[in-house]
Design a protein around this motif. Structure first.
Motif, PDB file in Angstrom:
ATOM      1  N   LYS A 139      25.391  11.520  26.977  1.00 26.96           N
ATOM      2  CA  LYS A 139      24.971  11.036  28.288  1.00 26.96           C
ATOM      3  C   LYS A 139      23.642  11.639  28.752  1.00 26.96           C
ATOM      4  CE  LYS A 139      28.943   8.968  29.516  1.00 26.96           C
ATOM      5  NZ  LYS A 139      29.179   7.745  30.199  1.00 26.96           N
ATOM      6  N   ASN A 140      23.021  12.495  27.953  1.00 25.11           N
ATOM      7  CA  ASN A 140      21.799  13.221  28.324  1.00 25.11           C
ATOM      8  C   ASN A 140      21.991  13.980  29.631  1.00 25.11           C
ATOM      9  OD1 ASN A 140      20.296  12.547  26.099  1.00 25.11           O
ATOM     10  ND2 ASN A 140      19.539  10.665  27.021  1.00 25.11           N
ATOM     11  N   SER A 141      23.075  14.722  29.715  1.00 24.74           N
ATOM     12  CA  SER A 141      23.409  15.487  30.911  1.00 24.74           C
ATOM     13  C   SER A 141      23.152  16.963  30.649  1.00 24.74           C
ATOM     14  CB  SER A 141      24.878  15.267  31.275  1.00 24.74           C
ATOM     15  OG  SER A 141      25.275  16.139  32.293  1.00 24.74           O
ATOM     16  N   TRP A 142      22.191  17.530  31.372  1.00 20.81           N
ATOM     17  CA  TRP A 142      21.897  18.939  31.158  1.00 20.81           C
ATOM     18  C   TRP A 142      22.991  19.814  31.755  1.00 20.81           C
ATOM     19  CZ3 TRP A 142      21.310  22.259  35.227  1.00 20.81           C
ATOM     20  CH2 TRP A 142      21.067  21.698  36.477  1.00 20.81           C
ATOM     21  N   GLN A 143      23.715  19.312  32.775  1.00 18.16           N
ATOM     22  CA  GLN A 143      24.801  20.101  33.352  1.00 18.16           C
ATOM     23  C   GLN A 143      25.937  20.284  32.350  1.00 18.16           C
ATOM     24  OE1 GLN A 143      23.748  17.246  35.005  1.00 18.16           O
ATOM     25  NE2 GLN A 143      22.973  17.897  36.997  1.00 18.16           N
ATOM     26  N   ALA A 144      26.261  19.229  31.622  1.00 17.71           N
ATOM     27  CA  ALA A 144      27.327  19.327  30.621  1.00 17.71           C
ATOM     28  C   ALA A 144      26.921  20.271  29.496  1.00 17.71           C
ATOM     29  CB  ALA A 144      27.656  17.943  30.065  1.00 17.71           C
ATOM     30  N   LEU A 145      25.654  20.224  29.103  1.00 20.51           N
ATOM     31  CA  LEU A 145      25.185  21.145  28.067  1.00 20.51           C
ATOM     32  C   LEU A 145      25.220  22.591  28.551  1.00 20.51           C
ATOM     33  CD1 LEU A 145      22.166  19.273  26.474  1.00 20.51           C
ATOM     34  CD2 LEU A 145      24.403  19.686  25.484  1.00 20.51           C
ATOM     35  N   LEU A 146      24.856  22.809  29.799  1.00 19.35           N
ATOM     36  CA  LEU A 146      24.879  24.165  30.347  1.00 19.35           C
ATOM     37  C   LEU A 146      26.304  24.708  30.390  1.00 19.35           C
ATOM     38  CD1 LEU A 146      23.149  26.400  31.673  1.00 19.35           C
ATOM     39  CD2 LEU A 146      23.746  25.374  33.854  1.00 19.35           C
ATOM     40  N   TRP A 147      27.249  23.901  30.846  1.00 22.54           N
ATOM     41  CA  TRP A 147      28.639  24.344  30.882  1.00 22.54           C
ATOM     42  C   TRP A 147      29.205  24.515  29.485  1.00 22.54           C
ATOM     43  CZ3 TRP A 147      30.641  26.899  34.550  1.00 22.54           C
ATOM     44  CH2 TRP A 147      30.243  26.691  35.856  1.00 22.54           C
ATOM     45  N   SER A 148      28.720  23.736  28.535  1.00 22.99           N
ATOM     46  CA  SER A 148      29.142  23.911  27.151  1.00 22.99           C
ATOM     47  C   SER A 148      28.697  25.264  26.616  1.00 22.99           C
ATOM     48  CB  SER A 148      28.568  22.791  26.283  1.00 22.99           C
ATOM     49  OG  SER A 148      28.804  23.036  24.927  1.00 22.99           O
ATOM     50  N   GLY A 149      27.461  25.641  26.911  1.00 24.39           N
ATOM     51  CA  GLY A 149      26.973  26.944  26.474  1.00 24.39           C
ATOM     52  C   GLY A 149      27.702  28.087  27.149  1.00 24.39           C
ATOM     53  N   ILE A 150      27.997  27.924  28.440  1.00 23.67           N
ATOM     54  CA  ILE A 150      28.721  28.964  29.164  1.00 23.67           C
ATOM     55  C   ILE A 150      30.151  29.089  28.651  1.00 23.67           C
ATOM     56  CG2 ILE A 150      29.647  29.558  31.445  1.00 23.67           C
ATOM     57  CD1 ILE A 150      27.057  28.370  32.616  1.00 23.67           C
ATOM     58  N   ALA A 151      30.790  27.965  28.332  1.00 24.37           N
ATOM     59  CA  ALA A 151      32.167  27.996  27.841  1.00 24.37           C
ATOM     60  C   ALA A 151      32.263  28.578  26.440  1.00 24.37           C
ATOM     61  CB  ALA A 151      32.768  26.589  27.857  1.00 24.37           C
ATOM     62  N   SER A 152      31.226  28.413  25.631  1.00 24.25           N
ATOM     63  CA  SER A 152      31.283  28.951  24.270  1.00 24.25           C
ATOM     64  C   SER A 152      30.822  30.401  24.190  1.00 24.25           C
ATOM     65  CB  SER A 152      30.453  28.088  23.327  1.00 24.25           C
ATOM     66  OG  SER A 152      29.088  28.152  23.668  1.00 24.25           O
ATOM     67  N   LEU A 153      30.306  30.941  25.268  1.00 23.24           N
ATOM     68  CA  LEU A 153      29.794  32.311  25.255  1.00 23.24           C
ATOM     69  C   LEU A 153      30.887  33.376  25.067  1.00 23.24           C
ATOM     70  CD1 LEU A 153      27.029  33.595  25.389  1.00 23.24           C
ATOM     71  CD2 LEU A 153      27.321  33.852  27.834  1.00 23.24           C
ATOM     72  N   PRO A 154      32.026  33.362  25.799  1.00 22.65           N
ATOM     73  CA  PRO A 154      33.033  34.418  25.590  1.00 22.65           C
ATOM     74  C   PRO A 154      33.619  34.466  24.176  1.00 22.65           C
ATOM     75  CG  PRO A 154      33.428  33.334  27.677  1.00 22.65           C
ATOM     76  CD  PRO A 154      32.353  32.549  26.979  1.00 22.65           C
ATOM     77  N   PRO A 155      33.993  33.324  23.551  1.00 23.25           N
ATOM     78  CA  PRO A 155      34.489  33.432  22.178  1.00 23.25           C
ATOM     79  C   PRO A 155      33.423  33.939  21.201  1.00 23.25           C
ATOM     80  CG  PRO A 155      35.127  31.327  23.107  1.00 23.25           C
ATOM     81  CD  PRO A 155      34.177  31.946  24.055  1.00 23.25           C
ATOM     82  N   MET A 156      32.183  33.517  21.393  1.00 22.58           N
ATOM     83  CA  MET A 156      31.127  33.970  20.494  1.00 22.58           C
ATOM     84  C   MET A 156      30.804  35.451  20.704  1.00 22.58           C
ATOM     85  SD  MET A 156      30.575  31.494  18.619  1.00 22.58           S
ATOM     86  CE  MET A 156      30.968  29.776  18.605  1.00 22.58           C
ATOM     87  N   LEU A 157      30.935  35.936  21.937  1.00 20.10           N
ATOM     88  CA  LEU A 157      30.744  37.366  22.184  1.00 20.10           C
ATOM     89  C   LEU A 157      31.821  38.190  21.494  1.00 20.10           C
ATOM     90  CD1 LEU A 157      29.687  37.568  25.931  1.00 20.10           C
ATOM     91  CD2 LEU A 157      28.384  38.354  23.964  1.00 20.10           C
ATOM     92  N   LEU A 158      33.052  37.681  21.469  1.00 15.05           N
ATOM     93  CA  LEU A 158      34.115  38.395  20.769  1.00 15.05           C
ATOM     94  C   LEU A 158      33.887  38.406  19.264  1.00 15.05           C
ATOM     95  CD1 LEU A 158      37.327  37.357  22.701  1.00 15.05           C
ATOM     96  CD2 LEU A 158      36.294  39.608  22.534  1.00 15.05           C
ATOM     97  N   ILE A 159      33.366  37.311  18.732  1.00 17.70           N
ATOM     98  CA  ILE A 159      33.061  37.265  17.300  1.00 17.70           C
ATOM     99  C   ILE A 159      31.936  38.229  16.966  1.00 17.70           C
ATOM    100  CG2 ILE A 159      32.126  35.807  15.459  1.00 17.70           C
ATOM    101  CD1 ILE A 159      33.644  33.470  16.740  1.00 17.70           C
ATOM    102  N   ALA A 160      30.902  38.262  17.805  1.00 19.81           N
ATOM    103  CA  ALA A 160      29.736  39.102  17.533  1.00 19.81           C
ATOM    104  C   ALA A 160      29.993  40.575  17.824  1.00 19.81           C
ATOM    105  CB  ALA A 160      28.548  38.613  18.351  1.00 19.81           C
ATOM    106  N   SER A 161      31.002  40.889  18.617  1.00 17.22           N
ATOM    107  CA  SER A 161      31.236  42.285  18.967  1.00 17.22           C
ATOM    108  C   SER A 161      31.879  43.083  17.841  1.00 17.22           C
ATOM    109  CB  SER A 161      32.104  42.379  20.225  1.00 17.22           C
ATOM    110  OG  SER A 161      33.407  41.914  19.950  1.00 17.22           O
ATOM    111  N   GLY A 162      32.369  42.426  16.832  1.00 18.15           N
ATOM    112  CA  GLY A 162      32.938  43.136  15.701  1.00 18.15           C
ATOM    113  C   GLY A 162      31.863  43.817  14.870  1.00 18.15           C
ATOM    114  N   GLU A 163      32.270  44.696  13.995  1.00 19.60           N
ATOM    115  CA  GLU A 163      31.315  45.432  13.173  1.00 19.60           C
ATOM    116  C   GLU A 163      31.382  44.973  11.724  1.00 19.60           C
ATOM    117  OE1 GLU A 163      30.954  49.488  13.797  1.00 19.60           O
ATOM    118  OE2 GLU A 163      31.391  49.388  15.931  1.00 19.60           O
TER     119      GLU A 163
END
Length: 81
Positions: free
Chosen positions: A27-51
């Motif tokens: 739909k070319n919606s920047w709001q949906a893309l922004l919320w997509s990035g915000i929603a994927s941030l916590p799982p990706m932070l948990l993946i990246a926080s490992g050693e």
């Protein structure tokens, strides 16, 4: 039981992020893309926080790229208005 709920929460965030990413691109919606990035941030932070290694740190590039794309799309749309 607590780990099960956290797992459901993280998988739910990832599924919502993918759905919002597809919807935002379609739909070319920047709001949906922004919320997509915000929603994927916590799982990706948990993946990246490992050693485990450098490869897992690259998981943070996905939400950063989506958020940057949303901001670029917003900036581009203001020029066309």
């Amino acid at each position: 039981m607590d780990f099960l709920l956290v797992g459901f929460l993280l998988w739910g965030l990832l599924i919502a992020a993918v759905i919002l990413l597809i919807l935002g691109l379609w739909k070319n919606s920047w709001q949906a893309l922004l919320w997509s990035g915000i929603a994927s941030l916590p799982p990706m932070l948990l993946i990246a926080s490992g050693e485990d290694g450098f490869i897992f740190k690259l998981a943070l590039l996905i939400p950063i790229a989506v958020i940057a794309g949303a901001l670029y799309m917003k900036k581009r749309m203001t020029y066309f208005m």
